[in-house]
Scaffold this motif. Structure first.
Motif, short mmCIF file in Angstrom:
data_model
loop_
_atom_site.label_atom_id
_atom_site.label_comp_id
_atom_site.label_asym_id
_atom_site.label_seq_id
_atom_site.Cartn_x
_atom_site.Cartn_y
_atom_site.Cartn_z
N ASP A 180 0.84 -1.21 0.00
CA ASP A 180 0.00 0.00 0.00
C ASP A 180 0.87 1.25 0.00
O ASP A 180 0.81 2.07 0.93
N PRO A 181 1.68 1.45 -1.04
CA PRO A 181 2.61 2.58 -1.03
C PRO A 181 1.93 3.95 -1.02
O PRO A 181 2.55 4.95 -0.67
N HIS A 182 0.64 4.00 -1.38
CA HIS A 182 -0.08 5.26 -1.47
C HIS A 182 -0.76 5.65 -0.15
O HIS A 182 -1.34 6.73 -0.06
N ILE A 183 -0.68 4.78 0.87
CA ILE A 183 -1.37 5.04 2.13
C ILE A 183 -0.34 5.26 3.23
O ILE A 183 0.52 4.40 3.45
N PRO A 184 -0.41 6.38 3.95
CA PRO A 184 0.53 6.59 5.05
C PRO A 184 0.28 5.62 6.21
O PRO A 184 -0.87 5.33 6.55
#
Length: 259
Positions: A180-184
């Motif tokens: 999930d690289p797009h979610i902090p």
């Protein structure tokens, strides 16, 4: 189908064990519709929800499995268990074993299949590691049942009592960056907010009320929140934990290979 796989019979079910799942990508692609239906039913929904599942369900974790077990009941896919061990950004001299696919129909959940998955996959992936090597079992999940499964293997974070150690936080970051690289990542709570669009109809609670309370207090299930669970141990202790599962199978199913 699945030439070279190990095959076992267990309680009337056919298990296909793929130690190198990537070699069977085209055959796994052919299971797409069956997997979507299984994932829908395994989360407590009816077949009428499969079209929505097709729109939102993430198939990448299934295809990233290094080793995979498929379960068939008279040719119908009714279970999957997969582990991803391919983490290029993993800290040196550390092994991450990520439970990237676990789907079981209700009628299979009390058969011991999940334990058998851990035995079959653990034997394959832990065998070559030196005993002292740090091993982290991980999952991205909103299921107390999956969390409880990991506690059988290692000390699991988050634990609801303490801030995760630095090494655990780093492993969680590596796993989150891969999936999930797009979610902090909330590294203090090991939480990804709004990560999934298709959730359990009823949360699969366990007998341990502390575990259930952790999920209830930290996650908004309906909003798609998930934990990045991280279990910390070493290869020797992990092998011993996996070996304890063998006691549940005094007559271990015999496997045969296609080739």
């Amino acid at each position: 189908m699945f030439n070279g796989a190990r095959r076992l019979r267990f309680q009337g079910l056919d298990l296909v064990v793929l130690p190198r799942a990537g070699e069977h990508r085209s055959q796994l692609d052919a299971q797409r519709d069956a997997l979507l239906k299984l994932a829908t039913l395994a989360r407590g929904w009816g077949s009428e929800e499969v079209p929505r599942m097709r729109e939102v369900f993430k198939l990448e974790p299934f295809h990233r499995a290094t080793s995979l077990v498929l379960v068939f009941d008279q040719g119908r896919l009714c279970g999957t268990g997969g582990v991803d061990a391919n983490f290029a950004e993993c800290p040196p001299d550390v092994t991450i074993l990520h439970l990237c696919s676990l789907n079981l129909l209700d009628e299979q959940k009390r058969t011991g299949l999940a334990a058998l998955f851990m035995l079959l996959l653990g034997e394959e992936l832990l065998a070559p590691l030196p005993a002292h090597r740090p091993v982290y079992f991980t999952s991205i999940s909103q299921s107390p049942l999956v969390y409880r499964l990991l506690t059988r293997l290692a000390k699991v974070y988050p634990d609801g009592r303490s801030t995760p150690p630095d090494d655990v936080r780093e492993v969680a970051r590596v796993v989150a960056a891969r999936y999930d690289p797009h979610i902090p990542l909330d590294a203090d709570r090991l939480v990804l907010r709004n990560e999934c669009d298709f959730f359990y109809r009823q949360v699969p609670y366990v007998a341990d009320s502390r575990v259930n309370a952790l999920f209830d207090s930290e996650l908004d299930i309906a909003a798609g929140d998930v934990f990045v669970n991280v279990g910390k141990t070493d290869a020797g202790s992990a092998r011993a934990a996996v070996e304890r599962y063998r006691g549940r199978f005094p007559k271990m199913p015999e496997a045969h290979s296609d080739g």
